[in-house]
Design a protein around this motif. Structure first.
Motif, PDB file in Angstrom:
ATOM      1  N   GLY A  12       0.786  -1.227   0.000  1.00 27.11           N
ATOM      2  CA  GLY A  12       0.000   0.000   0.000  1.00 27.11           C
ATOM      3  C   GLY A  12       0.815   1.272   0.000  1.00 27.11           C
ATOM      4  N   ILE A  13       1.992   1.263  -0.625  1.00 28.05           N
ATOM      5  CA  ILE A  13       2.848   2.447  -0.557  1.00 28.05           C
ATOM      6  C   ILE A  13       2.366   3.540  -1.504  1.00 28.05           C
ATOM      7  CG2 ILE A  13       4.857   1.176   0.249  1.00 28.05           C
ATOM      8  CD1 ILE A  13       5.997   1.302  -2.586  1.00 28.05           C
ATOM      9  N   ALA A  14       2.637   4.776  -1.103  1.00 31.52           N
ATOM     10  CA  ALA A  14       2.258   5.947  -1.892  1.00 31.52           C
ATOM     11  C   ALA A  14       3.298   7.027  -1.702  1.00 31.52           C
ATOM     12  CB  ALA A  14       0.872   6.455  -1.477  1.00 31.52           C
ATOM     13  N   ALA A  15       3.471   7.842  -2.733  1.00 32.38           N
ATOM     14  CA  ALA A  15       4.405   8.968  -2.663  1.00 32.38           C
ATOM     15  C   ALA A  15       3.810  10.146  -3.414  1.00 32.38           C
ATOM     16  CB  ALA A  15       5.765   8.593  -3.243  1.00 32.38           C
ATOM     17  N   CYS A  16       4.199  11.342  -2.988  1.00 32.73           N
ATOM     18  CA  CYS A  16       3.729  12.564  -3.627  1.00 32.73           C
ATOM     19  C   CYS A  16       4.909  13.391  -4.098  1.00 32.73           C
ATOM     20  CB  CYS A  16       2.889  13.399  -2.657  1.00 32.73           C
ATOM     21  SG  CYS A  16       1.305  12.654  -2.235  1.00 32.73           S
ATOM     22  N   GLY A  17       4.683  14.158  -5.168  1.00 26.42           N
ATOM     23  CA  GLY A  17       5.666  15.096  -5.675  1.00 26.42           C
ATOM     24  C   GLY A  17       5.067  16.478  -5.711  1.00 26.42           C
ATOM     25  N   PRO A  18       5.770  17.428  -6.321  1.00 30.73           N
ATOM     26  CA  PRO A  18       5.275  18.806  -6.368  1.00 30.73           C
ATOM     27  C   PRO A  18       3.916  18.950  -7.032  1.00 30.73           C
ATOM     28  CG  PRO A  18       7.588  18.705  -7.004  1.00 30.73           C
ATOM     29  CD  PRO A  18       7.105  17.287  -6.908  1.00 30.73           C
ATOM     30  N   GLU A  19       3.606  18.033  -7.949  1.00 29.14           N
ATOM     31  CA  GLU A  19       2.346  18.131  -8.681  1.00 29.14           C
ATOM     32  C   GLU A  19       1.277  17.172  -8.170  1.00 29.14           C
ATOM     33  OE1 GLU A  19       3.174  17.744 -12.812  1.00 29.14           O
ATOM     34  OE2 GLU A  19       4.533  19.457 -12.867  1.00 29.14           O
ATOM     35  N   GLY A  20       1.522  16.545  -7.020  1.00 23.51           N
ATOM     36  CA  GLY A  20       0.529  15.657  -6.431  1.00 23.51           C
ATOM     37  C   GLY A  20       1.006  14.228  -6.309  1.00 23.51           C
ATOM     38  N   VAL A  21       0.067  13.289  -6.292  1.00 29.13           N
ATOM     39  CA  VAL A  21       0.375  11.880  -6.079  1.00 29.13           C
ATOM     40  C   VAL A  21       1.189  11.333  -7.258  1.00 29.13           C
ATOM     41  CG1 VAL A  21      -0.583   9.566  -5.797  1.00 29.13           C
ATOM     42  CG2 VAL A  21      -1.653  11.509  -4.657  1.00 29.13           C
ATOM     43  N   VAL A  22       2.295  10.640  -6.931  1.00 32.82           N
ATOM     44  CA  VAL A  22       3.138  10.035  -7.956  1.00 32.82           C
ATOM     45  C   VAL A  22       2.717   8.588  -8.198  1.00 32.82           C
ATOM     46  CG1 VAL A  22       5.499   9.476  -8.630  1.00 32.82           C
ATOM     47  CG2 VAL A  22       5.044  11.537  -7.305  1.00 32.82           C
ATOM     48  N   PHE A  23       2.558   7.842  -7.116  1.00 33.00           N
ATOM     49  CA  PHE A  23       1.985   6.495  -7.174  1.00 33.00           C
ATOM     50  C   PHE A  23       1.289   6.251  -5.849  1.00 33.00           C
ATOM     51  CE2 PHE A  23       6.446   6.000  -5.902  1.00 33.00           C
ATOM     52  CZ  PHE A  23       6.317   5.361  -4.675  1.00 33.00           C
ATOM     53  N   ALA A  24       0.324   5.323  -5.853  1.00 28.98           N
ATOM     54  CA  ALA A  24      -0.450   5.080  -4.642  1.00 28.98           C
ATOM     55  C   ALA A  24      -0.956   3.650  -4.618  1.00 28.98           C
ATOM     56  CB  ALA A  24      -1.634   6.050  -4.569  1.00 28.98           C
ATOM     57  N   ASN A  25      -1.182   3.147  -3.395  1.00 25.11           N
ATOM     58  CA  ASN A  25      -1.776   1.828  -3.180  1.00 25.11           C
ATOM     59  C   ASN A  25      -1.029   0.745  -3.952  1.00 25.11           C
ATOM     60  OD1 ASN A  25      -3.643   0.036  -2.059  1.00 25.11           O
ATOM     61  ND2 ASN A  25      -4.982   0.151  -3.853  1.00 25.11           N
ATOM     62  N   LEU A  26       0.303   0.776  -3.874  1.00 17.96           N
ATOM     63  CA  LEU A  26       1.134  -0.140  -4.647  1.00 17.96           C
ATOM     64  C   LEU A  26       1.713  -1.220  -3.742  1.00 17.96           C
ATOM     65  CD1 LEU A  26       2.534  -0.818  -7.331  1.00 17.96           C
ATOM     66  CD2 LEU A  26       4.358   0.754  -6.673  1.00 17.96           C
ATOM     67  N   ASP A  27       1.503  -2.466  -4.131  1.00 18.91           N
ATOM     68  CA  ASP A  27       2.055  -3.619  -3.428  1.00 18.91           C
ATOM     69  C   ASP A  27       3.042  -4.326  -4.349  1.00 18.91           C
ATOM     70  OD1 ASP A  27      -0.078  -2.912  -1.782  1.00 18.91           O
ATOM     71  OD2 ASP A  27      -0.580  -4.978  -1.289  1.00 18.91           O
ATOM     72  N   LEU A  28       4.164  -4.750  -3.809  1.00 15.83           N
ATOM     73  CA  LEU A  28       5.125  -5.502  -4.618  1.00 15.83           C
ATOM     74  C   LEU A  28       6.075  -6.275  -3.716  1.00 15.83           C
ATOM     75  CD1 LEU A  28       8.189  -3.946  -4.658  1.00 15.83           C
ATOM     76  CD2 LEU A  28       6.757  -2.232  -5.772  1.00 15.83           C
ATOM     77  N   ARG A  29       6.713  -7.251  -4.329  1.00 17.26           N
ATOM     78  CA  ARG A  29       7.738  -8.036  -3.650  1.00 17.26           C
ATOM     79  C   ARG A  29       8.883  -8.274  -4.642  1.00 17.26           C
ATOM     80  NH1 ARG A  29       7.634 -11.632   0.682  1.00 17.26           N
ATOM     81  NH2 ARG A  29       5.354 -11.560   0.725  1.00 17.26           N
ATOM     82  N   VAL A  30      10.108  -8.047  -4.184  1.00 16.26           N
ATOM     83  CA  VAL A  30      11.301  -8.313  -4.976  1.00 16.26           C
ATOM     84  C   VAL A  30      12.178  -9.271  -4.190  1.00 16.26           C
ATOM     85  CG1 VAL A  30      13.361  -7.337  -6.061  1.00 16.26           C
ATOM     86  CG2 VAL A  30      11.211  -6.031  -6.056  1.00 16.26           C
TER      87      VAL A  30
END
Length: 218
Positions: A12-30
């Motif tokens: 459920g990770i999310a990040a924001c930049g100057p113009e708003g949400v960059v990505f949201a609700n992201l699940d992954l495994r590496v």
């Protein structure tokens, strides 16, 4: 070269930049020693996700763990585990440097020996003229030189941004093959591309808003 690669778990990770949400609700495994490719069009947040997974961009939501280190509290430790070969903008080999100068600079940063550098260059399949300007090398060789100089320091993970940018198909195939060779040492490779490779890479597609957007994981 024998490396303990990093593993990454995000929920459920999310990040924001100057113009708003960059990505949201992201699940992954590496998994350790995996080639994981973040794929998407320009502006989809590929580089931002690369930065976030390596402790270089603070998240606004979700849980992110890298080899037992929970971010953001242990971001400094994660940055030591995962080193950038190329991040755009700001982290690239200097075009005006000669190859020998680039090697010296990266050796000072990583503490890698001459033998380690030679082994890493052989691993990715290049032997550039040490007197040549970095900017005069073929773009694929420029990228592979950066990868080799980073791998020589035996980090647990390597970041490679814009792998396919400006490369014809044959050169792309050569670079992806070299990155797979790096993963065979145990190193986890986190890369971004517009057009991800086929085969055994784990592909994280952006934009993504459902669980575990991965294809072709080994």
């Amino acid at each position: 070269m024998d490396v303990d690669g990093v593993n990454i778990l995000a929920r459920g990770i999310a990040a924001c930049g100057p113009e708003g949400v960059v990505f949201a609700n992201l699940d992954l495994r590496v998994e350790p020693g995996e080639l994981a490719v973040i794929a998407g069009p320009g502006g989809s947040g590929r580089t931002s996700l690369l930065l976030a997974l390596s402790g270089r961009l603070r998240l606004v939501a979700g849980h992110l763990e890298v080899s037992g280190h929970v971010l953001p509290a242990q971001a400094a430790a994660v940055r030591q585990l995962i080193r950038p070969a190329r991040l755009r903008p700001g982290c690239e080999l200097e075009d005006r440097h000669r190859v020998r100068e680039a090697i010296t600079e990266r050796r000072l940063i990583s503490g890698a020996s001459h033998e380690a550098v030679a082994g890493a260059l052989a691993l990715v399949g290049i032997d550039p003229d040490r007197a040549a300007l970095v900017g005069d090398l073929h773009p694929a060789d420029q990228l592979l030189l950066a990868v080799a100089l980073t791998a020589a320091g035996t980090p647990s993970g390597i970041l490679v941004d814009d792998v396919d940018a400006g490369l014809p198909l044959a050169a792309r195939s050569r670079v992806w093959a070299a990155l797979r060779e790096v993963t065979r040492t145990g190193t986890t490779v986190l890369a971004t591309a517009t057009d991800p490779p086929s085969g055994d890479a784990a592909v994280i597609r952006l934009p993504a808003n459902t669980l575990d957007r991965r294809e072709g994981a080994r």
